[in-house]
Motif scaffolding. Structure first.
Motif, mmCIF file in Angstrom:
data_model
loop_
_atom_site.group_PDB
_atom_site.id
_atom_site.type_symbol
_atom_site.label_atom_id
_atom_site.label_comp_id
_atom_site.label_asym_id
_atom_site.label_seq_id
_atom_site.Cartn_x
_atom_site.Cartn_y
_atom_site.Cartn_z
ATOM 1 N N GLU A 152 34.442 33.461 34.349
ATOM 2 C CA GLU A 152 34.101 33.306 35.770
ATOM 3 C C GLU A 152 34.397 34.606 36.538
ATOM 4 O O GLU A 152 33.589 35.050 37.360
ATOM 5 C CB GLU A 152 34.912 32.142 36.370
ATOM 6 N N CYS A 153 35.539 35.204 36.252
ATOM 7 C CA CYS A 153 35.904 36.454 36.935
ATOM 8 C C CYS A 153 34.891 37.557 36.626
ATOM 9 O O CYS A 153 34.466 38.294 37.535
ATOM 10 C CB CYS A 153 37.305 36.908 36.515
ATOM 11 N N SER A 173 39.805 29.207 44.727
ATOM 12 C CA SER A 173 38.561 28.462 44.525
ATOM 13 C C SER A 173 37.458 29.454 44.130
ATOM 14 O O SER A 173 37.612 30.673 44.296
ATOM 15 C CB SER A 173 38.158 27.748 45.813
ATOM 16 N N HIS A 174 36.354 28.932 43.646
ATOM 17 C CA HIS A 174 35.255 29.838 43.282
ATOM 18 C C HIS A 174 34.780 30.627 44.506
ATOM 19 O O HIS A 174 34.525 31.834 44.420
ATOM 20 C CB HIS A 174 34.091 29.050 42.674
ATOM 21 N N ALA A 175 34.705 29.949 45.639
ATOM 22 C CA ALA A 175 34.258 30.637 46.864
ATOM 23 C C ALA A 175 35.244 31.742 47.252
ATOM 24 O O ALA A 175 34.836 32.837 47.673
ATOM 25 C CB ALA A 175 34.116 29.629 48.001
ATOM 26 N N ARG A 228 43.842 26.080 39.488
ATOM 27 C CA ARG A 228 43.096 27.230 40.008
ATOM 28 C C ARG A 228 43.932 27.897 41.083
ATOM 29 O O ARG A 228 44.338 27.264 42.045
ATOM 30 C CB ARG A 228 41.790 26.782 40.670
ATOM 31 N N THR A 250 44.481 36.850 34.600
ATOM 32 C CA THR A 250 43.794 35.595 34.275
ATOM 33 C C THR A 250 43.795 35.372 32.777
ATOM 34 O O THR A 250 43.743 36.333 31.999
ATOM 35 C CB THR A 250 42.369 35.573 34.877
ATOM 36 N N PRO A 256 43.961 34.337 39.398
ATOM 37 C CA PRO A 256 43.142 33.123 39.312
ATOM 38 C C PRO A 256 43.728 32.016 38.443
ATOM 39 O O PRO A 256 43.431 30.853 38.673
ATOM 40 C CB PRO A 256 41.813 33.612 38.723
ATOM 41 N N VAL A 267 31.606 37.023 38.538
ATOM 42 C CA VAL A 267 31.575 37.358 39.969
ATOM 43 C C VAL A 267 31.842 38.837 40.215
ATOM 44 O O VAL A 267 31.798 39.285 41.352
ATOM 45 C CB VAL A 267 32.542 36.489 40.815
ATOM 46 N N LEU A 300 37.242 33.363 45.213
ATOM 47 C CA LEU A 300 37.112 34.427 44.201
ATOM 48 C C LEU A 300 35.932 35.341 44.532
ATOM 49 O O LEU A 300 36.043 36.572 44.514
ATOM 50 C CB LEU A 300 36.919 33.745 42.844
ATOM 51 N N GLU A 301 34.805 34.716 44.846
ATOM 52 C CA GLU A 301 33.616 35.513 45.178
ATOM 53 C C GLU A 301 33.861 36.401 46.389
ATOM 54 O O GLU A 301 33.438 37.555 46.430
ATOM 55 C CB GLU A 301 32.442 34.567 45.511
ATOM 56 N N SER A 315 38.207 30.996 32.967
ATOM 57 C CA SER A 315 38.468 31.834 34.140
ATOM 58 C C SER A 315 38.093 33.295 33.886
ATOM 59 O O SER A 315 37.576 33.975 34.775
ATOM 60 C CB SER A 315 39.946 31.733 34.532
#
Ligand SMILES: [Zn+2]
Length: 441
Positions: free
Chosen positions: A249-250, A219-221, A216, A241, A203, A253, A223-224, A246
Motif C-alpha cells: 500500500e505504501c 488511514s488510507h486517506a 493501522r 512498515t 503505518p 501511494v 497515508l495518501e 502495508s
C-alpha cells in the motif's frame, strides 16, 4: 585552496567494484581530479598509502542521532514513563545528536539520511555543520514521526508535561500527532517548514512493536495525503512498515523509502523495483531482537520470523535490483552510537545473510549516494566527484570487520577534499563522553 593531494599506492574500491592495487588518486579543489596508475604529479603532496584501501565514504540511511540507549526499560512506566527518551530536554538531546554525528564521521560515514528526530534537531545539526561548528557527515534532515492520536508512539505519553500545540496539532518529543487529512497535511507542512526533507510515518507496528494484522497507524486517506503533501513541497516520505499488505500500500501511494519491512515478500520486491523505492532492511536490530540465526526460531515470535524472512528476501531484492541502503536504529540498546557500530550492520549482511562484501559496500556507498540524491556528484571514486572518501588500513572486502574498528584501521576521512578524521587528520580526534559511547561487542 589547499594544495592538491595525491594518494599513491592505493587499493581501490570505487563504489562499484574492487579495482585492484597500485592506484593514484589525485584530489584538488575539493574534488577527485584523477584516478589512475600514473605516479603523483609534482605539484601535489604525495601520500603513500602503502596498499591501504581508498573507497567512498559510507552512508547510514536510517538514523536517530539523539537516541541514547533506548530499549525496554524506558518504555511505558520505566524511568517515570519516558518512552523513547526523545522527550528529554532539547539541549541534552542536541548534544547527543552532535556527538553521534562526530562518532559517525570518525567511523567513515560521510552521508546520513535521518529516520526521524525530535525538536527539529536534524535541521539544526545540518546548519551547525554547515556553519563549521563541528565536522559532521552530510545530513538529510527528517521530521518527527507524523502519527495519529493513540498510535503506539502515543501510549507512553499519558504523563507528558511538555506538549506543544501548533494549529491543533500536538507535538511531544519525537512525535507529532495529527488526525484526518487536513491535520495531517498541516503537520507535514509544519515539519517541512521546520527543515525536514524527509517525512517519517509509522503505518504499522512490527520491528520492536507488536505487529497486529488489524492495526493501522494511518488511514488510507491519511497515508495518501502525507505523500501528496510532502511531494508537493519537494520532500520525500519514509515509512516504518512491516506487514506485506502495508508495504504494498505504501509503495502504491508513492512512499519513497520503506524501513524495516519485516514481512517483505516477492510482490513487495516487484513493486519496489517498479516504483524505484529504496529499502532499508536495518537487520542489526532484527538480529539483536531475534534468535539471530543461533539455535531454533521460536514459533510465533515476530522478530524470529522477520529474521528468517530476511535471509530469503534480501537476496531476492538485491538480485531484482532494489536500491538497498544500510542504516539502522543506532542508539538502541546493544547498538549505541560508538565508533564502528555502523559497520556491525554491514557484517550482518555479509556474515549472517551471505551477501558478498563487495555488494554490501556498494549498498553503503553508491546506493547511499543515490538515496541522498547526490549520486551525480559523489558516492563513487571517479574524476569530477566531490572528494568524500575514506582510507582503510587493510582490505575491507577481504576483512570487513576492520570497519568496526575505525580508531585502529581508519587512516583518513576526507570531506570535500579536507582530511577531517583518521590517523592523518589535520585536527585532533575529538574525545567523546563515555556514557554516550557504548563499546561495540
Ligand atoms: Zn528508526
Amino acid at each position: 585552496m589547499a594544495e592538491p593531494i595525491a594518494f599513491t599506492n592505493a587499493q581501490l574500491f570505487d563504489g562499484e567494484a574492487a579495482r585492484g592495487a597500485g592506484y593514484t588518486i589525485l584530489i584538488a579543489d575539493g574534488r577527485i581530479a584523477g584516478v589512475g596508475r600514473d605516479p603523483a604529479p609534482s605539484h601535489a603532496r604525495a601520500v603513500d598509502l602503502g596498499g591501504a584501501t581508498l573507497m567512498p565514504g559510507m552512508t547510514v540511511g536510517h538514523w536517530h542521532g539523539e537516541f541514547l540507549d533506548i530499549g525496554p526499560p524506558r518504555f511505558g512506566a520505566g524511568r517515570g514513563g519516558i518512552f523513547l527518551g526523545t522527550e528529554e530536554p532539547p539541549a541534552l538531546l542536541a548534544l547527543a545528536a552532535a556527538t553521534s554525528l562526530q562518532i559517525a564521521l570518525r567511523s567513515g560515514i560521510t552521508r546520513i539520511v535521518s529516520g526521524s528526530c525530535s525538536n527539529d534537531l536534524d535541521w539544526q545539526m545540518k546548519v551547525a555543520i554547515e556553519r563549521g561548528m563541528f565536522d559532521g557527515p552530510m545530513l538529510v534532515p527528517c521530521s518527527r514521526h507524523v502519527v495519529t492520536t493513540g498510535d503506539y508512539e502515543d501510549r507512553g505519553h499519558w504523563w507528558a508535561n511538555d506538549v506543544q500545540m501548533m494549529g491543533g496539532v500536538r507535538r511531544i518529543g519525537g512525535n507529532v500527532f495529527a488526525d484526518g487529512p487536513e491535520q495531517i497535511a498541516k503537520a507535514v507542512r509544519q515539519e517541512i517548514l521546520r527543515g525536514a526533507e524527509v517525512i517519517k510515518i509509522l503505518p504499522t507496528g512490527g520491528h520492536g512493536f507488536d505487529l497486529l494484522p488489524t492495526y493501522r497507524g494511518l488511514s488510507h486517506a491519511e497515508l495518501e495525503v502525507v505523500v501528496r503533501t510532502a511531494h508537493e513541497r519537494g520532500a520525500r516520505v519514509r515509512a516504518h512498515t512491516n506487514s506485506s499488505a502495508s508495504i504494498r500500500e505504501c509503495i502504491a501511494v508513492g512512499v519513497d523509502i520503506i524501513d524495516h519491512a519485516d514481512e517483505i515478500d516477492e510482490d513487495c520486491i516487484a513493486a519496489m523495483v517498479q516504483a524505484g523505492t529504496t529499502w532499508i532492511p536495518s537487520l542489526l536490530f532484527t538480529k539483536l531482537a531475534s534468535y539471530g540465526g543461533a539455535g531454533e526460531a521460536r514459533a510465533g515470535h515476530q522478530m524470529d520470523a522477520a529474521w528468517d524472512n530476511a535471509r530469503i528476501m534480501l537476496h531476492k531484492a538485491d538480485a531484482a535490483g532494489v536500491n538497498i541502503v544500510p542504516g539502522d536504529d543506532f542508539g538502541a540498546q546493544g547498538m549505541g552510537h560508538a565508533p564502528g557500530v555502523y559497520a556491525r550492520e554491514l557484517l550482518v549482511y555479509i556474515e549472517d545473510m551471505g551477501i558478498s562484501a563487495e555488494r554490501v559496500l556498494r549498498w553503503a556507498t553508491r546506493n547511499g549516494a543515490r538515496l541522498t540524491r547526490t549520486a551525480a556528484t559523489e558516492g563513487l571514486i571517479l574524476e569530477g566527484m566531490e572528494a568524500n572518501l575514506i582510507v582503510v588500513d587493510g582490505d575491507p572486502i577481504a576483512t570487513p570487520g576492520i570497519l568496526t574498528e575505525p580508531d585502529r584501521h581508519l587512516r583518513v576521512v576526507m570531506l570535500g577534499g579536507r582530511i577531517v578524521s583518521g590517523g592523518l587528520s589535520e585536527r585532533p580526534t575529538p574525545q567523546f563522553a563515555p556514557n554516550i559511547s557504548q563499546a561495540a561487542e
